[in-house]
Design a protein around this motif. Structure first.
Motif, mmCIF file in Angstrom:
data_model
loop_
_atom_site.group_PDB
_atom_site.id
_atom_site.type_symbol
_atom_site.label_atom_id
_atom_site.label_comp_id
_atom_site.label_asym_id
_atom_site.label_seq_id
_atom_site.Cartn_x
_atom_site.Cartn_y
_atom_site.Cartn_z
ATOM 1 N N CYS A 26 0.733 -1.120 0.082
ATOM 2 C CA CYS A 26 0.071 0.089 0.115
ATOM 3 C C CYS A 26 0.963 1.046 -0.017
ATOM 4 O O CYS A 26 1.759 1.605 0.900
ATOM 5 N N LEU A 27 1.084 1.949 -1.105
ATOM 6 C CA LEU A 27 1.758 3.010 -1.078
ATOM 7 C C LEU A 27 0.960 4.345 -0.585
ATOM 8 O O LEU A 27 -0.344 4.674 -1.075
ATOM 9 N N ASP A 28 1.492 4.976 0.528
ATOM 10 C CA ASP A 28 0.789 6.363 0.977
ATOM 11 C C ASP A 28 1.664 7.324 0.761
ATOM 12 O O ASP A 28 2.738 7.575 0.669
ATOM 13 N N THR A 29 0.965 8.276 -0.060
ATOM 14 C CA THR A 29 1.664 9.355 -0.645
ATOM 15 C C THR A 29 2.473 10.449 0.360
ATOM 16 O O THR A 29 3.543 10.898 0.364
ATOM 17 N N ILE A 31 2.190 -3.045 -6.022
ATOM 18 C CA ILE A 31 1.333 -1.922 -5.428
ATOM 19 C C ILE A 31 -0.238 -2.215 -5.643
ATOM 20 O O ILE A 31 -0.475 -2.173 -6.878
ATOM 21 N N LYS A 32 -1.167 -2.564 -4.777
ATOM 22 C CA LYS A 32 -2.366 -2.994 -4.818
ATOM 23 C C LYS A 32 -3.362 -1.890 -4.335
ATOM 24 O O LYS A 32 -4.660 -2.025 -4.454
ATOM 25 N N VAL A 33 -2.998 -1.082 -3.531
ATOM 26 C CA VAL A 33 -3.726 0.108 -2.975
ATOM 27 C C VAL A 33 -3.122 1.323 -2.750
ATOM 28 O O VAL A 33 -1.513 1.090 -2.417
ATOM 29 N N ILE A 34 -3.415 2.523 -2.827
ATOM 30 C CA ILE A 34 -2.811 3.588 -2.836
ATOM 31 C C ILE A 34 -3.643 4.470 -1.755
ATOM 32 O O ILE A 34 -4.896 4.718 -1.596
ATOM 33 N N HIS A 35 -2.896 4.933 -0.732
ATOM 34 C CA HIS A 35 -3.565 6.058 0.244
ATOM 35 C C HIS A 35 -3.109 7.513 -0.274
ATOM 36 O O HIS A 35 -1.883 7.439 -0.455
ATOM 37 N N PRO A 83 -7.446 0.403 -6.000
ATOM 38 C CA PRO A 83 -8.360 1.335 -5.260
ATOM 39 C C PRO A 83 -7.544 2.168 -4.655
ATOM 40 O O PRO A 83 -6.296 2.181 -3.918
ATOM 41 N N ILE A 84 -7.879 3.602 -4.787
ATOM 42 C CA ILE A 84 -6.882 4.942 -4.391
ATOM 43 C C ILE A 84 -8.018 5.650 -3.212
ATOM 44 O O ILE A 84 -9.016 5.881 -3.416
#
Length: 277
Positions: free
Chosen positions: A174-177, A206-210, A251-252
């Motif tokens: 999960c990549l959190d910007t 990367i399967k989800v982005i925050h 999903p973002i």
């Protein structure tokens, strides 16, 4: 397809139905929930989730796999002292996710506290492998962290090492910007950042982005989310994640602060979906 949503409430009496209704009101097509208070082990029985009502009303609008679950902050898989509690709790949390056929669990990898970073990383790897043995289906998405205190999973070398050592298709990223920016990676130089991610062979994980702006300058290790366009990352840089074809169907999720005790998500989703880049 752009999948854009936010953290939404999951609480009695409406639970899953209320969470999805809130998301749809925000014009979202994905959502993130906690199955109980983020700082507590309290959980109601899955039979209370109103899962069948959700299926009947809203499953064609927001799919099971687009309902992201975030693990509570009280687990620390990197601390040997918390091994038994953290592993056992997450096994049960994944079983609760299985009840609603949710696909992705977002997990903070933890902190090394009084141990060394290497000890913490080894503990995390062993604990995740144990959880995978005793559960099914759910993909654990380890979240990139800002590096406050003794957090691990804050630099790409460690992230790559941990994912390689676990070596399981049920563990992703999960990549959190805000976190990656606060950790010292310049995501405003988007093409260079994407090149670095590709060079580390991390894009496939990367399967989800925050998607969060940051209240602090790059590399400050603070982890303080700002509203979209109100921080040091900026609207235009964050939009690049939304419109990146590499992140289609991922999903973002917005986790930005409430403004005067009101949710900002409907307005922020509209802001991000304005396709003027």
């Amino acid at each position: 397809m752009i999948k854009l949503g936010s953290h939404v409430s999951f609480k009695k009496p409406t639970y899953l139905v209320g969470a999805i209704e809130e998301s749809l009101d925000n014009n979202a097509n994905c959502a993130m929930i906690y199955l109980g208070p983020p700082q507590s082990t309290f959980r109601v029985k899955p039979e209370n989730y109103l899962y069948n009502e959700y299926l009947n009303k809203y499953n064609n609008k927001i799919l099971n796999e687009d309902i992201i679950v975030h693990a509570p902050y009280i687990v620390n898989l990197s601390n040997p002292d918390k091994k038994e509690f953290s592993v056992n709790f997450l096994i049960e949390e994944i079983k609760r996710m299985n009840y609603i056929n949710a696909k992705y669990l977002i997990l903070h990898p933890g902190a090394y506290t009084k141990y060394t970073k290497d000890e913490a990383i080894s503990t995390l790897i062993l604990n995740i492998k144990e959880i995978l043995k005793q559960t099914k289906d759910v993909i654990i998405c380890l979240e990139t962290m800002a590096g406050k205190g003794t957090e691990i999973f804050t630099n790409l070398d460690d992230i790559k090492y941990i994912l390689n050592e676990i070596n399981n298709n049920r563990v992703a990223l999960c990549l959190d910007t805000c976190h990656i920016w606060d950790a010292g990676y310049n995501i405003k130089n988007y093409e260079e950042f994407k090149k670095i991610i590709k060079d580390y062979d991390l894009l496939k994980y990367i399967k989800v982005i925050h998607l969060n702006d940051s209240k602090n300058e790059m590399g400050t290790h603070k982890d303080r989310h700002a509203n979209i366009g109100k921080g040091f990352i900026g609207l235009e840089s964050l939009k690049l994640f939304v419109y990146d074809k590499d992140f289609d169907n991922i999903p973002i999720i917005l986790e930005t602060p409430y403004i005067e005790n009101k949710s900002p998500y409907k307005e922020e989703i509209a802001l991000l979906l304005d396709n003027k880049l």
